[in-house]
Design an enzyme around this catalytic site. Structure first.
Site, PDB file in Angstrom:
ATOM      1  N   HIS A   1      -1.468  -5.590   5.305  1.00  0.00           N
ATOM      2  CA  HIS A   1      -0.963  -6.504   6.343  1.00  0.00           C
ATOM      3  C   HIS A   1      -1.947  -6.708   7.481  1.00  0.00           C
ATOM      4  CE1 HIS A   1       0.400  -2.765   8.339  1.00  0.00           C
ATOM      5  NE2 HIS A   1       0.252  -3.465   9.431  1.00  0.00           N
TER       6      HIS A   1
ATOM      7  N   GLU B   1      -2.386   5.136  18.088  1.00  0.00           N
ATOM      8  CA  GLU B   1      -0.928   5.000  18.247  1.00  0.00           C
ATOM      9  C   GLU B   1      -0.446   6.068  19.206  1.00  0.00           C
ATOM     10  OE1 GLU B   1       1.271   3.982  14.338  1.00  0.00           O
ATOM     11  OE2 GLU B   1      -0.456   5.185  13.766  1.00  0.00           O
TER      12      GLU B   1
ATOM     13  N   ASP C   1      -3.900   6.802   5.164  1.00  0.00           N
ATOM     14  CA  ASP C   1      -2.888   5.845   5.622  1.00  0.00           C
ATOM     15  C   ASP C   1      -3.507   4.667   6.356  1.00  0.00           C
ATOM     16  OD1 ASP C   1      -0.093   5.210   5.828  1.00  0.00           O
ATOM     17  OD2 ASP C   1      -0.234   5.623   7.970  1.00  0.00           O
TER      18      ASP C   1
ATOM     19  N   HIS D   1      -6.640  -0.315   5.750  1.00  0.00           N
ATOM     20  CA  HIS D   1      -6.706  -1.281   6.852  1.00  0.00           C
ATOM     21  C   HIS D   1      -8.085  -1.331   7.514  1.00  0.00           C
ATOM     22  CE1 HIS D   1      -2.489  -1.469   6.345  1.00  0.00           C
ATOM     23  NE2 HIS D   1      -2.175  -0.415   7.053  1.00  0.00           N
TER      24      HIS D   1
ATOM     25  N   LYS E   1       0.850  -1.183   0.000  1.00  0.00           N
ATOM     26  CA  LYS E   1       0.000   0.000   0.000  1.00  0.00           C
ATOM     27  C   LYS E   1       0.893   1.243   0.000  1.00  0.00           C
ATOM     28  CE  LYS E   1      -0.215   1.372   4.658  1.00  0.00           C
ATOM     29  NZ  LYS E   1      -0.769   2.241   5.584  1.00  0.00           N
TER      30      LYS E   1
END
Lengths: 318, 509
Positions: free
Chosen positions: B199, B237, B256, B261, B169
């Site tokens: 992932h 995060e 992002d 995801h 990506k």
């Protein structure tokens, strides 16, 4: 003093409580099943401990070691907790351990004790370290407690009585597995890889060490015949000398057919296997497998093993 | 070599990769050292790689094979997770590592690669199978694919051999660039040979969502608008941009994290059961769900999406710079370091159920989880305990404490009928002592085996861009007053207000 399940469980709870105070949240109580291990008095406790500790890392359980001691007149039990720290983690994973020793006349009394000690709502696995133990009358009532029964005929000198014993256990409400079947997984996988682009064999020869046929050889023969109906496989001993315990006894497998000539040869006591495929030579390594690796393979299988069941049903011993 | 069905034993035979060469474009980058090489080494450790295995690393930096091997070794030693480093195994593994320096835009590189692959195939017996891995800057993806195509490397000369390509990506930076990238990739490779990696889909806990939903009978009847009040998906995060300021400045949290995801996670949570567990069936259902997400109209965006950017703060006794003070970031950057969106799925199962998704940097905690909040009991029998305030909550924890917990009410011990919310916890470590493979181990092995279930497909990528495109369009010119949240807090107040409009609040994970 009588041994009672509630007292043993209370003892375990107290151990956890004191452990918890000492270690705090760095301790994780892990349990995915009850593992009952039927062992003989002669089994080395240290060796058994190493096997089960190693197994606990992959399959955490409440482990109950039931030791049949023919001459003892009492039932004795003790509890403990075993922990290990996975690589790179800070938290220890712990499993419970109960060891019960009982004299032969008292074995029947152990059954209600086991009923009270199994973890609710989780699978119960019974590992009978010596197949003969599963045939003792006083231990037969333990079998129905289990959802899975694991036996091990790898060390049987003669496949004929061992096969009869395993086949007699095949029709209970439990799922049966034999660690000896796991000993030929690498042979089967190697053959599956080699035969991928080759025609099916029509004839062959299987040779083993020892006067009588081994159970892994018996299973390999059954699997090959089930996979290739019509395959004519000769069976014979190539060496009357038995290798040391836990060293594989299958020595030679030779398969032929139109456009096919495969030969796998394992020298006495060796872990390397020479492979000849239609004239091309190569090699494989089959390192010695210990019981914890074989148990881990069996416990990693959740589904019914139709391939083993079919091989067991069609097995023959010469 | 394929195992004939008559001899196969899927219960016992470990999945292992066929002989192959993996060609990594961008081999000198961080991803290769941190993720790809440790994953390949670990697969070798587990004997899942065929003896005929090789890696050809490609990058602009001139390096010898020996220098490349030394760099990769230091990466593996440093970043290998939950597993010891075995020097003897490394010595065997590194014999299959090779390096080729060159300019990705120079046709000579691909000619040299052809020669190198032929030599590697002869030396390592890779059977002509090649897995190309695009780990370069995204702007090079299409050009590298075209370079491979110009040299004819997308077709194997050997009978039965295969050529596949993994694309990291981001797949484009908006709908039109994603379409263009797809079209240029497909001009060289068949869609079935293109593996777009996300992932998150390779994480064990994300795969476990499928097991949880479709392996159990008791949850599926509750998995719909009749019982589910709303769903919250959170990725938080604690870190900032960590040296990726220049890249992140152009990307932002919506691009992002959410576009790829988290929309994939949402699709896994909300999709219909596939007819069978097979790649096309599973990916069809994921794609169908993504296409069912309502596309916001421009005038709806403000009420359904919130952008945030962290400012400086004192956290735990140390000074944390704001995003605009980070290295490589423009002092007037308009990047969203926090994004929250409210989405609706327009199908019979989920109509009217809000899916709240948030992702941010410099939040108080590192956590990824999915919370399914159920509706409250229709009638409150108990005055104490505030059942309306603590509805049943099912939390699927993706990281770091992988597991599942269910919140429900229980009577407090003692006289009287006092209730208290409690949780019933399943922790992965409690039931499975074994090590979980990393997402990259799983996904690399899948690609080598030609198993695309956990990879995204062109239609899924384009559908997820279509979901975020109206938000990106509006935010491109929106007058943001950044920073609007302090580092170490749970994001901007506007995000709380977005949920409050429907009577909901963000949970504190």
């Amino acid at each position: 003093m009588p041994v009672e399940a509630p007292a043993l469980l209370h003892e375990l709870s107290e151990t956890w409580r004191s452990f918890g105070h000492e270690q705090g949240s760095e301790l994780l109580r892990a349990c995915a099943m009850t593992l009952i291990v039927a062992a003989a008095e002669s089994d080395d406790p240290q060796e058994l401990g190493v096997i089960l500790s190693s197994l606990m890392r992959l399959h955490p359980s409440r482990t109950i070691v039931l030791r049949a001691c023919p001459k003892r007149d009492q039932i004795e039990a003790r509890t403990s907790v075993q922990c290990w720290m996975p690589f790179g983690r800070r938290q220890q994973i712990c499993g419970e351990w109960i060891e019960i020793s009982a004299g032969s006349p008292r074995l029947a009394e152990v059954v209600p004790l086991l009923l009270g000690l199994t973890v609710p709502d989780l699978p119960v696995v019974l590992w009978v370290r010596h197949t003969a133990l599963a045939l003792i009358d006083s231990l037969r009532p333990v079998l129905p407690l289990a959802t899975r029964v694991l036996v091990d005929t790898s060390e049987a000198l003669d496949a004929a009585p061992a096969l009869a014993a395993v086949q007699s256990l095949a029709h209970g409400p439990w799922r049966l597995a034999d660690l000896a079947w796991g000993r030929i997984t690498r042979w089967r996988k190697a053959l599956a890889g080699m035969l991928g682009a080759l025609p099916a064999p029509t004839t062959g020869r299987l040779e083993w060490a020892g006067e009588k046929m081994s159970m892994p050889a018996c299973y390999l023969d059954a699997w090959l015949r089930a996979s290739f109906p019509g395959l004519a496989l000769e069976l014979s001993s190539c060496d009357p000398v038995l290798p040391p315990a836990r060293v594989g006894r299958i020595r030679v497998l030779h398969l032929n057919g139109p456009g096919l000539d495969i030969r796998l040869e394992r020298p006495a006591g060796g872990s390397s296997v020479a492979v000849f495929t239609n004239g091309l030579a190569s090699g494989l390594v089959f390192p010695s497998l210990d019981e914890s690796a074989l148990l881990a393979e069996e416990l990693g299988i959740a589904a019914r093993d139709h391939i083993f069941e079919s091989a067991l049903a069609g097995a023959r011993a010469v | 070599m394929a195992v004939p069905p008559v001899l196969d034993d899927p219960l016992r035979f470990d999945r292992s990769a066929p002989p192959a060469a993996v060609v990594i474009f961008g081999a000198n980058g961080d991803l290769t050292r941190r993720k790809l090489m440790p994953a390949l080494y670990r697969l070798a450790f587990e004997r899942r790689l065929a003896p005929g295995f090789a890696v050809v690393g490609i990058s602009r930096t001139p390096l010898s094979d020996a220098e490349f091997r030394a760099r990769m070794r230091s990466g593996v030693e440093k970043y290998l997770e939950d597993s010891p480093f075995d020097a003897a195994l490394w010595e065997e593994f590194e014999r299959g590592l090779f390096y080729l320096a060159g300019d990705l835009e120079d046709a000579a590189l691909y000619t040299a690669l052809r020669t190198r692959l032929d030599a590697v195939a002869a030396d390592r017996r890779t059977a002509g199978n090649v897995l190309f891995y695009l780990s370069t800057q995204p702007s090079y993806y299409a050009r590298v694919a075209e370079g491979i195509g110009s040299a004819g490397l997308q077709h194997a000369a050997e009978s039965g051999a295969w050529r596949r390509i993994i694309v990291e990506k981001p797949f484009g930076h908006d709908t039109s660039s994603a379409r263009e990238l797809n079209s240029r990739l497909q001009a060289v490779f068949a869609e079935s040979d293109i593996y777009r990696i996300d992932h998150y889909l390779g994480k064990e806990t994300v795969q476990n969502i499928l097991a949880f939903r479709f392996g159990n009978g008791i949850f599926e009847p509750l998995w719909n608008r009749r019982y589910v009040d709303h769903v919250q998906i959170t990725t938080a995060e604690t870190i900032g941009v960590e040296g990726r300021g220049a890249y992140y400045q152009e990307a932002g949290a919506l691009r992002d994290m959410i576009q790829n995801h988290l929309l994939q996670v949402m699709a896994t949570i909300a999709m219909e059961p596939p007819a069978m567990f097979e790649s096309t069936a599973v990916r069809d259902e994921r794609a169908k769900l993504l296409r069912s997400i309502r596309i916001l109209k421009p005038d709806e965006v403000a009420a359904h999406a919130v952008a945030g950017q962290y400012g400086p703060a004192e956290v735990g006794g140390s000074h944390v710079p704001g995003f605009r003070q980070e290295q490589g970031v423009s002092p007037d950057a308009r990047t969203d370091t926090y994004a929250a969106v409210t989405l609706f799925v327009e199908n019979w199962r989920w109509a009217g159920v809000p899916f709240y998704i948030r992702s941010g940097k410099r939040l108080p905690k590192r956590v990824t989880d999915i919370a399914i909040q159920f509706q409250t009991a229709p009638l409150s029998l108990f005055e104490d305990g505030e059942p309306g305030r603590w509805p049943n909550l099912l939390v699927l924890r993706i990281q770091p404490e992988e597991g599942i917990s269910l919140r429900f009410f229980s009577k407090r011990p003692g006289s009287g009928m006092t209730l208290r919310p409690v949780t019933m916890d399943f922790n992965y470590g409690t039931s499975f002592g074994e090590r979980s493979p990393s997402a990259y181990e799983t996904l690399l092995l899948d690609a080598l085996q030609g198993e695309p279930t956990l990879y995204t497909r062109q239609d899924m990528v384009e559908a997820s861009w279509a979901v975020v495109q109206p938000i990106l369009d509006l935010w491109a010119n929106a007058p943001f007053e950044f920073p609007n949240y302090a580092a170490g807090t749970w994001g901007p107040a506007a995000s709380d207000a977005m949920l409050a409009r429907r009577g909901h609040v963000w949970r504190v994970p």
